[in-house]
Design an enzyme around this catalytic site. Structure first.
Site, PDB file in Angstrom:
ATOM      1  N   ASP A 252       3.839  -5.135   4.401  1.00  0.00           N
ATOM      2  CA  ASP A 252       3.512  -5.488   3.021  1.00  0.00           C
ATOM      3  C   ASP A 252       2.433  -6.564   2.961  1.00  0.00           C
ATOM      4  O   ASP A 252       2.457  -7.539   3.717  1.00  0.00           O
ATOM      5  CB  ASP A 252       4.773  -5.999   2.317  1.00  0.00           C
ATOM      6  CG  ASP A 252       4.511  -6.457   0.895  1.00  0.00           C
ATOM      7  OD1 ASP A 252       4.153  -5.619   0.061  1.00  0.00           O
ATOM      8  OD2 ASP A 252       4.647  -7.676   0.636  1.00  0.00           O
ATOM      9  N   GLU A 287      -0.365  -2.274   3.892  1.00  0.00           N
ATOM     10  CA  GLU A 287      -0.942  -2.514   2.571  1.00  0.00           C
ATOM     11  C   GLU A 287      -1.913  -3.682   2.736  1.00  0.00           C
ATOM     12  O   GLU A 287      -1.558  -4.715   3.292  1.00  0.00           O
ATOM     13  CB  GLU A 287       0.127  -2.873   1.550  1.00  0.00           C
ATOM     14  CG  GLU A 287      -0.452  -3.181   0.176  1.00  0.00           C
ATOM     15  CD  GLU A 287       0.560  -3.833  -0.756  1.00  0.00           C
ATOM     16  OE1 GLU A 287       0.465  -3.607  -1.968  1.00  0.00           O
ATOM     17  OE2 GLU A 287       1.446  -4.574  -0.267  1.00  0.00           O
ATOM     18  N   ASP A 313      -7.945   2.590  -4.030  1.00  0.00           N
ATOM     19  CA  ASP A 313      -9.136   3.139  -4.682  1.00  0.00           C
ATOM     20  C   ASP A 313      -8.860   4.539  -5.212  1.00  0.00           C
ATOM     21  O   ASP A 313      -9.233   4.880  -6.342  1.00  0.00           O
ATOM     22  CB  ASP A 313     -10.309   3.195  -3.700  1.00  0.00           C
ATOM     23  CG  ASP A 313     -11.009   1.856  -3.530  1.00  0.00           C
ATOM     24  OD1 ASP A 313     -10.681   0.909  -4.280  1.00  0.00           O
ATOM     25  OD2 ASP A 313     -11.890   1.756  -2.661  1.00  0.00           O
TER      26      ASP A 313
END
Length: 613
Positions: A252, A287, A313
């Site tokens: 994360d 991430e 994106d």
């Protein structure tokens, strides 16, 4: 961490360099641990065994503390730790070889809301359906112990302990063992950038866990320059692989994992867990909001050995195309055909260009990465919750447009990821929820409203007053999936079943290769992607996000079929079984006609006159 000694009780060991004495309290007794080098305390207690509840007494503190490396907290993070025998569970997955970075279809799952019960056992009863659907890997949201009766899990405080409301460690192992028997991999989302605000007693043992050298969006930054702290996290990463047989990790917010060591902690983690897995293949996902693509390079090539990166994106372009809104972090996207072509060919759209929303450059060059190094999605836990009402994209756009965009996701060369329920068109929301009390509960609610105010529309008073309170039990309950929608939403379920089958079984779409796809803009709302297969066995994915399109003339070479062949429709988002209105051949004597808000997959078929020659 505890070690069960055959016939001699249990050995306890803890790092507490700020303390002069440490005792373990259990079974009504108190046992002193011996101080050792570098601030470690250890000792054996003959009367302890698997199932014993224990706590640490630090110096003369009035309260008792849980073990920072506790394997289980049956009463939550404020209660005693439990001795767990890691060898008690009987594994039957000895032939499981792990998972490769290529060919995956991910499924993000939050254990507390995937079923009404919110337990390992309840989830285990449902994973056969995921396997039959064609999912290859479950990506579990964090399961380390956190405070309260519900939460996302990103505020974990006991990083080695499974959240007690989900069930026991052996029940977690049974879930993973059965997943492997069904051919499903399971990777775990871990949070190595901060500790949660409630139930975190780590500073009572050592101040060195944290540093003020770096800014951190979520709390105090972790001090990876400290060798014991570094080993704490490396051991935790390996623990999930060794003791629970997880097939990898999702790391994360890696942008907030700061380290200036010769070997970055992320690289050290990937090396440690691959070693821990032995012959099993391990899959590591990251991430990384600023899109530092170099972390997906090999460790020996200046990277950190990460296999795949979440691609915001793609998501942002898709949401702009579906919902038409360009607020906050959607500002720099148009949802245009060129964006989807570029995403298919190169992954990240921003690889170092200026980014207006953040008023700085975004990303790093990624042209050398492979398609499977990127994970694309239309839904994930963050993005659904950030919609204000927790609504999924299929609730805020036209059905035909959503079907077409689902094809872009599932048939694109990147690794696709679904969020729980997406496969059957779930209509249940997914909110941000956490169960704190007192001032912390109010602070979280206020902070959530402030965060969402970055969206102009959500900053308005009429919206600020309707946000779900994260601490309200109803917020958590309404986020639970309604699995009966598998039966009621048959059109949506059929759509994803067929898209997954096509992606996995088609000889061209199932094997995307670097630079194996090219694309062209057909209009302001339409595009074509051509997948190059062996022996001219190509595929066309034609997507029209706008109104009906008549291409006459059609001066685009990617539309031309292979020599002595014509195009046949292999799949259409307008199939009536998905709720569509039927499909006409797009290439005819009238030149190219492409229905509005549709997606088509075309495959070459040999011309009849050539078959008879």
């Amino acid at each position: 961490m505890t070690t069960i000694l055959e016939g001699r009780g249990v050995r306890f060991r803890v790092w507490a360099p700020k303390r002069k004495s440490v005792k373990v309290v259990l079974n009504g007794g108190s046992f002193s641990l011996k101080a050792g080098p570098r601030g470690y305390f250890s000792g054996e207690v003959a009367t302890a065994s698997a199932g014993s509840l224990y706590q640490f007494k630090l110096d003369s503190d009035d309260r008792l503390y849980p073990d920072p490396e506790s394997r289980f907290q049956p009463e939550g993070p404020h209660g005693p730790s439990m001795v767990i025998d890691p060898k008690a569970f009987h594994w039957t997955d000895g032939r499981w070889k792990g998972i490769e970075p290529q060919g995956q279809i991910l499924y993000e799952l939050h254990l507390g809301t995937f079923t009404s019960e919110g337990t390992w056992n309840a989830a285990r009863a449902q994973i056969k359906e995921l396997a039959s659907l064609g999912i290859t890997t479950i990506e579990l949201m964090p399961v380390a112990e956190f405070s309260g009766r519900w939460g996302w899990g990103y505020d974990g405080v006991n990083l080695f302990a499974l959240y007690h409301h989900y069930g026991s460690p052996d029940e977690a192992k049974q879930f993973i063992n059965e997943a492997h028997s069904l051919g499903l991999g399971v990777i775990l989302d871990v949070v190595y950038n901060h500790f949660g605000p409630d139930g975190n007693y780590i500073k009572s043992f050592a101040d060195e866990y944290f540093t003020d050298k770096y800014e951190n969006d979520w709390g105090e930054a972790i001090n990876f320059a400290s060798a014991p702290v570094r080993e704490f996290y490396l051991a935790n990463a390996a623990y999930w692989i060794e003791e629970f047989h997880f097939d990898g990790l999702r790391l994360d917010a890696t942008q907030d994992i700061h380290d200036t060591s010769a070997v970055h902690i992320l690289a050290a983690i990937t090396q440690r867990i691959r070693k821990a897995a032995g012959k099993r293949k391990i899959y590591v996902v990251a991430e990384n909001e600023p899109q530092h693509s170099f972390i997906a390079h090999a460790v020996g090539e200046g990277g950190q050995g990460i296999d795949a990166l979440w691609n915001d994106d793609f998501h942002h372009s898709a949401i702009v195309a579906l919902a038409g809104r360009r607020e906050a972090y959607y500002t720099d996207y148009h949802g245009s055909p060129q964006e989807f072509i570029s995403a298919a060919k190169y992954g990240y759209l921003y690889q170092g260009q200026r980014y207006k929303w953040q008023q700085k450059r975004r990303g790093a060059p990624a042209l050398d990465l492979s398609p499977w190094n990127f994970i694309s999605y239309l839904q994930n836990h963050d993005q659904i919750a950030n919609s204000g009402r927790g609504e999924r994209p299929n609730k805020v756009t036209a059905p035909a447009l959503y079907r077409a965009m689902s094809a872009v996701l599932m048939l694109g060369p990147a690794t696709p990821m679904l969020f729980q329920g997406q496969e059957f068109g779930a209509t249940t929301p997914f909110f941000y929820f956490c169960d704190h009390t007192g001032k912390l509960r109010d602070m979280v609610h206020t902070g959530r409203r402030k965060f969402l105010a970055q969206f102009r529309s959500l900053a308005q008073t009429e919206m600020q007053n309707v946000f779900a309170n994260p601490g309200d039990p109803a917020t958590f309950q309404s986020s639970k999936l309604n699995l009966k929608e598998r039966d009621s939403n048959t059109q949506a379920y059929s759509l994803y079943k067929d898209l997954i089958r096509l992606r996995r079984e088609d000889p061209v779409l199932s094997n995307p290769t670097p630079r194996g796809v090219d694309g062209a803009v057909l209009s302001a709302t339409a595009l074509v992607l051509r997948y190059f297969g062996p022996d001219n066995n190509d595929r066309l994915l034609i997507v029209n996000l706008g109104a009906d399109l008549h291409l006459d003339p059609a001066p685009e070479p990617l539309l031309a079929p292979p020599r002595d062949h014509h195009w046949n429709v292999l799949w259409s988002s307008e199939d009536p079984k998905y709720g569509g209105t039927g499909t006409f051949p797009p290439d005819s004597d009238d030149n190219w006609r492409i229905a509005g808000q549709s997606a088509l997959v075309l495959a070459p078929a040999q011309d009849k006159n050539k078959e008879t020659n």
